[in-house]
Scaffold this motif. Structure first.
Motif, short mmCIF file in Angstrom:
data_model
loop_
_atom_site.label_atom_id
_atom_site.label_comp_id
_atom_site.label_asym_id
_atom_site.label_seq_id
_atom_site.Cartn_x
_atom_site.Cartn_y
_atom_site.Cartn_z
N ASP A 56 -24.79 30.07 52.33
CA ASP A 56 -23.87 29.80 52.09
C ASP A 56 -22.78 30.17 53.24
O ASP A 56 -23.18 31.37 53.83
N ASP A 57 -22.16 29.19 53.63
CA ASP A 57 -21.57 29.26 54.65
C ASP A 57 -22.31 29.96 56.00
O ASP A 57 -21.54 31.37 56.57
N SER A 59 -21.83 29.35 59.40
CA SER A 59 -21.52 29.51 59.86
C SER A 59 -19.92 30.34 60.27
O SER A 59 -19.57 30.60 61.53
N ALA A 60 -19.71 30.79 59.58
CA ALA A 60 -18.78 31.46 58.67
C ALA A 60 -18.54 32.81 60.26
O ALA A 60 -17.44 33.52 60.76
N ASP A 63 -17.17 32.11 63.39
CA ASP A 63 -16.14 31.01 63.67
C ASP A 63 -15.43 32.15 65.10
O ASP A 63 -14.88 32.92 65.06
N GLU A 150 -27.03 30.08 63.44
CA GLU A 150 -27.47 29.91 61.99
C GLU A 150 -28.77 29.19 61.86
O GLU A 150 -28.79 30.40 61.03
#
Length: 302
Positions: A56-57, A59-60, A63, A150
């Motif tokens: 999950d996520d 890219s977090a 950021d 990613e």
């Protein structure tokens, strides 16, 4: 009697020849069947949905961090004007590189996010997981669609999750789909000469083992593998100039120059009423002055 014997011999020879031909035909048919079965099995396996876990996520973690590329095409994170450069020479098929990713990268990214360090990933092809080159190509081509980091995290996750089959072609393509990338762009990039140039540049780097970490061009040495996270961060801090992060002095404000002449406004033209009043005042006789004694004329002496 001799004729009968010769006939029986020819008949036996012909019978043996027929048997050999039949045996060869049977073997050929069996081989064809085996090849067909194997080809069908490969086709079925290749076209079955492959397990491609997408965390999950992804890219977090990145950021707010600028992304760029070096002149050789190596992916970078952070301010390109940062005072410290950190280079990681790593492979997605290298267990030690996966350990650095798990243990140290998050802490290093704190320095990157603060603008203190510029982090560069140099894609090598070492390690014991098959298709290390395919994994490196997949990550670089994901970068063409803005998703190198990613895919970078995804490939290290797969290394421990799937072992020797982590970087199969079908799994790599499943990762492209799972990350929402365009497959046509990815496949067009995968065998492109530009990617080959970048990988060849990495192969020509003066590095003997992976992972290798360099801070401002100096290799961090350790007895086994990479040094611990605290040592890496200390090396970054030691390479940072003492005045980094201090607020710069505000620019001096120069006083404005005084004007050489003082501008004046032209007198306003009198109105008609004002002109008339002025004319009347000039035509009236002056009023007698009061309160002023006239000087006495001295009397003649007698």
């Amino acid at each position: 009697m001799a004729k009968k014997t010769s006939s029986r011999t020819r008949a036996a020879r012909q019978r043996r020849q027929r048997q050999r031909r039949q045996s060869r035909s049977a073997l050929l048919i069996a081989a064809i069947i085996i090849v067909a079965v194997v080809a069908f099995a490969v086709f079925v396996v290749a076209n079955q949905p492959v397990d491609a876990h997408i965390p999950d996520d992804l890219s977090a973690a990145y950021d707010g961090i600028p992304r760029s590329y070096s002149r050789d095409g190596y992916p970078q994170l952070g301010d390109t004007e940062a005072p410290v450069t950190v280079e990681e020479y790593a492979s997605f098929a290298c267990p030690g590189c996966q350990q650095f990713h798990e243990d140290s990268l998050e802490s290093l990214l704190e320095r990157v996010r603060a603008g203190q360090a510029l982090f560069t990933y140099v894609p090598m092809q070492t390690g014991n997981v098959p298709n290390a080159q395919g994994a490196a190509r997949a990550a670089l081509c994901a970068g063409q669609q803005g998703m190198f980091w990613e895919m970078h995290d995804l490939l290290f996750d797969w290394q421990t999750r799937y072992g020797n089959t982590a970087f199969s072609q079908s799994r790599l393509l499943a990762g492209v789909e799972g990350l929402g990338m365009r497959e046509s762009l990815f496949t067009g990039c995968f065998n492109s000469s530009a990617i080959t140039v970048t990988l060849n540049a990495a192969l020509n780097e003066d590095v003997s083992t992976t992972p290798t970490l360099r801070v401002n061009g100096v290799t961090l040495e350790a007895e086994q593998g990479l040094p611990p996270t605290a040592t890496i961060l200390q090396a970054i801090d030691d390479a940072t100039p003492d005045d980094w992060g201090l607020p710069s002095a505000p620019p001096a404000i120069e006083p404005a120059e005084a004007p050489t002449t003082i501008p004046t406004e032209a007198p306003a033209e009198p109105t008609a009423a004002e002109a008339e009043q002025a004319d009347e005042a000039s035509s009236e006789p002056p009023a007698a002055e009061t309160g002023v004694a006239e000087e006495a004329t001295p009397a003649p002496e007698g």
